[in-house]
Design an enzyme around this catalytic site. Structure first.
Site, mmCIF file in Angstrom:
data_model
loop_
_atom_site.group_PDB
_atom_site.id
_atom_site.type_symbol
_atom_site.label_atom_id
_atom_site.label_comp_id
_atom_site.label_asym_id
_atom_site.label_seq_id
_atom_site.Cartn_x
_atom_site.Cartn_y
_atom_site.Cartn_z
ATOM 1 C CG ASP A 191 25.428 -3.109 64.776
ATOM 2 O OD1 ASP A 191 26.457 -2.946 64.106
ATOM 3 O OD2 ASP A 191 25.064 -2.349 65.682
ATOM 4 C CG ASP B 245 27.938 3.886 66.811
ATOM 5 O OD1 ASP B 245 27.937 3.279 65.722
ATOM 6 O OD2 ASP B 245 27.605 3.368 67.884
HETATM 7 C C1 GLA Z 1 26.403 -0.124 67.218
HETATM 8 C C2 GLA Z 1 25.570 0.679 66.239
HETATM 9 C C3 GLA Z 1 24.678 1.636 66.997
HETATM 10 C C4 GLA Z 1 23.785 0.860 67.950
HETATM 11 C C5 GLA Z 1 24.639 0.011 68.882
HETATM 12 C C6 GLA Z 1 23.797 -0.936 69.719
HETATM 13 O O1 GLA Z 1 27.306 0.671 67.905
HETATM 14 O O2 GLA Z 1 26.401 1.359 65.350
HETATM 15 O O3 GLA Z 1 23.902 2.411 66.113
HETATM 16 O O4 GLA Z 1 22.907 0.068 67.208
HETATM 17 O O5 GLA Z 1 25.551 -0.790 68.149
HETATM 18 O O6 GLA Z 1 24.557 -1.682 70.595
#
Ligand code: GLA
Length: 674
Positions: free
Chosen positions: A407, A485
């Site tokens: 990430d 997300d």
């Molecule tokens: C980001 C990612 C999510 C998840 C969260 C975890 O928002 O896009 O898919 O992995 O971090 O904290």
């Protein structure tokens, strides 16, 4: 409420003046804000989306609606609305982050009444003052201003209506409710081999592949022409071992039970590339989020097997954020040293034995995945890989992990320090940044990923910044998120899913565009509820993700599967569209109002076509636009969800009669015939 002044005036001259109706104030925050859909978090009354006092450019507001792009709130104006006014802007809680940029839009009866223009973090509030005379419905939208929705915390502050009568209410325009209905026929009791037709492995890496087969157990597996170095467990269908040298091997897989036999051609490619078809499995985030534990992960692995999904090719069990210790959590189970004296990452107390956990998952015939970030902290605030990349890659491999989601969070904010602003400007601007910014951390870890003695699928998660689809493959990425997300609303899913065309040409074996995880079943980031998508929206979701050749990662609590969800995830004719070995990503070929037609070329020469309806009423049409879909001559048409032959149609002069449910889909395969 009428003002005393007007009342007195009316009384004094009642005989000569027509009745004057004064305006009443209705506050936006008194409407049903929960009916809003938004790209992150929950709609907030009189607070920012993260729960702070509404603040724009240093100015504080007592009332309003705190939201996050992409956001939409539909308001029925009740017939007498005169005016809408608000002070809008990015909430100061994003701390001037340059990634935050939004546009506020007020739409009346489908037309733009007001647009704020692009607004950035720290800017003073803009006053919106819109005449609503005659308008019936209003939609308050916040767009991501075209640069993705990261940090887009948006406030409709001091927002209110002036109305002369009629009830103002907020509600989402939704299709009429439909009870879950199952389309996929049950798999036969006779053996059927499902799943991918090709599998990639690097020389000397441990080979792990489970033959996915439905049918009554016990079942006996065998394989013809399995290359030296590999062995097949006849009872479980697990193929293990290692291949020393590069090459392609054409194998025939067999499955036999008391009722019959099945066989399937299967190609093993030993070379540099892995993930030759999009990864399929499960990820802990959309159901457990920060409440994940080794025990829950094991139970998820058990559920994947027990539910039978393993027999349809579902393979990965991926742990997302929160397996590491947290920088400041009050939760004792997340507190502890981040790394030992040698710098090796220490999992939190909920994950006492990472190797044991990976072994457990492997013994079931599944694969294990993990999560980190190139910054010092993950998005959730746990320890991440900054300055420990090589060591972490080795640790993940030693533990036995097969997948890494990497990430972005905290890399931009902390690691690059004073470079952040320059970098973000590049990232979010129109020009692609160079190695010094977006690409560097992914290239860095990518190098260590391929150096490991096992194959680790490398999944980039930086929300599509800097057109990741153009360079993700060159840094060793096997898949990359193209968006922020996803959440379980129509707005979020359709907003993401129907905006993937630009990345589609970059989809190919080993390189997959990832529009984020699936939001069917019981989802809810630590506190689960049934998905808010309607049954038709769920058919749309799975069909679209398969057409796009997306990684398919279930995000729900798999111990709570219901028949509908399980059915949705076990249609082999649909899944094979995703797993097709050509690796093409579908694009939208025809766009008529609410109807979108997506087409994907398949390895066998056929074409998968999705007829989607984005409207809230069923769409009926006589479809004859075969040429733009590349369909000529006589075509055999099969309904993939129903697994039923529909018709033979002459592309030159025939037509198909279609009824596409509201927010729903018809997913067909066309095959040339004589
Ligand atoms: C980001 C990612 C999510 C998840 C969260 C975890 O928002 O896009 O898919 O992995 O971090 O904290």
């Amino acid at each position: 409420m009428k003002s005393p002044f007007l009342f007195a005036l009316g009384f004094a001259v009642a005989v000569v003046t027509p009745q004057i109706v004064s305006a009443e104030t209705v506050w936006l925050d008194d409407l049903n804000l929960a009916s809003a859909s938004q790209g992150w978090g929950e709609p907030q009354k009189n607070k920012s989306v993260s729960g702070h006092e509404l603040t724009i450019g240093g100015q504080k507001f007592a009332r309003g609606f705190g939201t996050h792009s992409e956001s939409s709130l539909r308001v029925n104006l009740g017939g007498g609305a005169q005016k809408f006014s608000a002070s809008v802007g990015v909430d100061d809680e994003v701390d001037k982050n340059p990634a935050a940029s939004v546009e506020f839009v007020v739409r009346g009866d489908g037309k733009d009444l007001w647009r704020s223009g692009v607004m950035k973090a720290g800017a003073a509030a803009k006053m919106c003052d819109v005449d609503l005379t005659g308008a019936k419905t209003l939609v308050l939208e916040v767009t991501d201003a075209g640069d993705g929705n990261t940090y887009d915390h948006a406030d409709w502050a001091d927002a209110k209506f002036a109305t002369a009568g009629g009830k103002i209410t907020a509600s989402e325009e939704r299709p009429a409710p439909v009870a879950p209905y199952i389309l996929t026929p049950s798999a036969p009791a006779t053996p059927r081999i499902n799943g991918a037709t090709v599998f990639g492995v690097r020389p000397s890496s441990p080979f792990m592949f489970t033959i996915a087969a439905t049918g009554e157990r016990p079942m006996e597996f065998s394989a013809k022409n399995l290359p030296r170095g590999l062995k097949l467990d006849a009872k479980t269908g697990h193929i293990t071992g290692a291949l020393k040298t590069k090459g392609e091997f054409n194998v025939t897989l067999h499955a036999k039970n008391a009722l019959g036999t099945a066989e399937k051609k299967f190609r093993i490619v030993c070379g540099d590339q892995i993930a030759l078809t999009p990864p399929m499995g499960w990820n802990s985030w959309n159901c457990f989020a920060g409440a994940v534990s080794a025990d829950k992960v094991k139970r998820a692995a058990d559920a994947l097997v027990k539910s039978g999904l393993i027999n349809h090719g579902w393979t990965y069990i991926n742990i997302d954020d929160y397996w590491q210790n947290h920088r400041d959590s009050k939760d004792k189970t997340l507190r502890g040293e981040f790394r030992d004296a040698t710098g090796k990452i220490i999992p939190n107390s909920r994950f006492p034995d990472m190797k044991g956990l990976a072994d457990y998952i492997h013994n079931l015939g599944l694969k294990a995945g993990l999560y980190s970030s190139p910054g010092p902290w993950t998005c959730g605030g746990c320890a991440a890989s900054w300055q420990h990349e090589e060591q972490d890659a080795q640790t993940y491999a030693d533990w036995g992990f097969d997948y890494l989601k990497y990430d972005w969070c905290s890399y931009g904010d902390v690691a690059l320090n004073e470079m952040t602003n320059v970098m973000n400007a590049q990232l979010w601007g129109k020009t692609a940044p160079n190695d010094a910014s977006a690409i560097l951390p992914y290239k860095h870890m990518g190098k260590f990923m391929v150096e490991q003695k096992r194959d680790i699928v490398y999944s980039l998660c930086q929300y599509g910044m800097a057109d990741v689809w153009k360079w993700g493959g060159s840094v060793g990425g096997n898949c990359w998120r193209t968006t922020g997300d996803i959440v379980d609303t129509w707005r979020s899913m359709s907003g993401i899913g129907f905006k993937q065309d630009k990345a589609a040409p970059f989809s190919q074996p080993g390189n997959w565009n990832d529009p984020d995880m699936l939001i069917v079943g019981q989802v809810g980031w630590g506190n689960t509820h049934p998905t808010r998508l309607t049954p038709d929206e769920q058919y749309t979701h799975i069909s679209l993700w398969c057409l796009l050749a997306s990684p398919l990662l279930i995000g729900c609590d798999m111990e709570k599967f219901d028949d509908f969800t399980l059915n949705l995830l076990s249609n082999d004719e649909v899944l094979v569209v995703d797993q097709d070995e050509l690796g093409k990503g579908a694009t939208c070929i025809i766009n008529h109002g609410d109807v979108r037609v997506y087409e994907k070329n398949l390895a066998d020469g056929g074409r998968a076509v999705g007829f989607f309806n984005l409207g809230v009423k069923a769409a009926e049409m006589q479809f004859n636009e075969f040429a733009p879909l590349g369909l000529t001559g006589k075509q055999h048409v099969r309904d993939l969800w129903r697994q039923k032959n529909l018709a033979n149609v002459d592309a030159a002069k025939g037509s198909l009669s279609l009824t596409i449910p509201a927010h729903g889909v018809l997913l067909y395969k066309f095959t040339a015939t004589k």
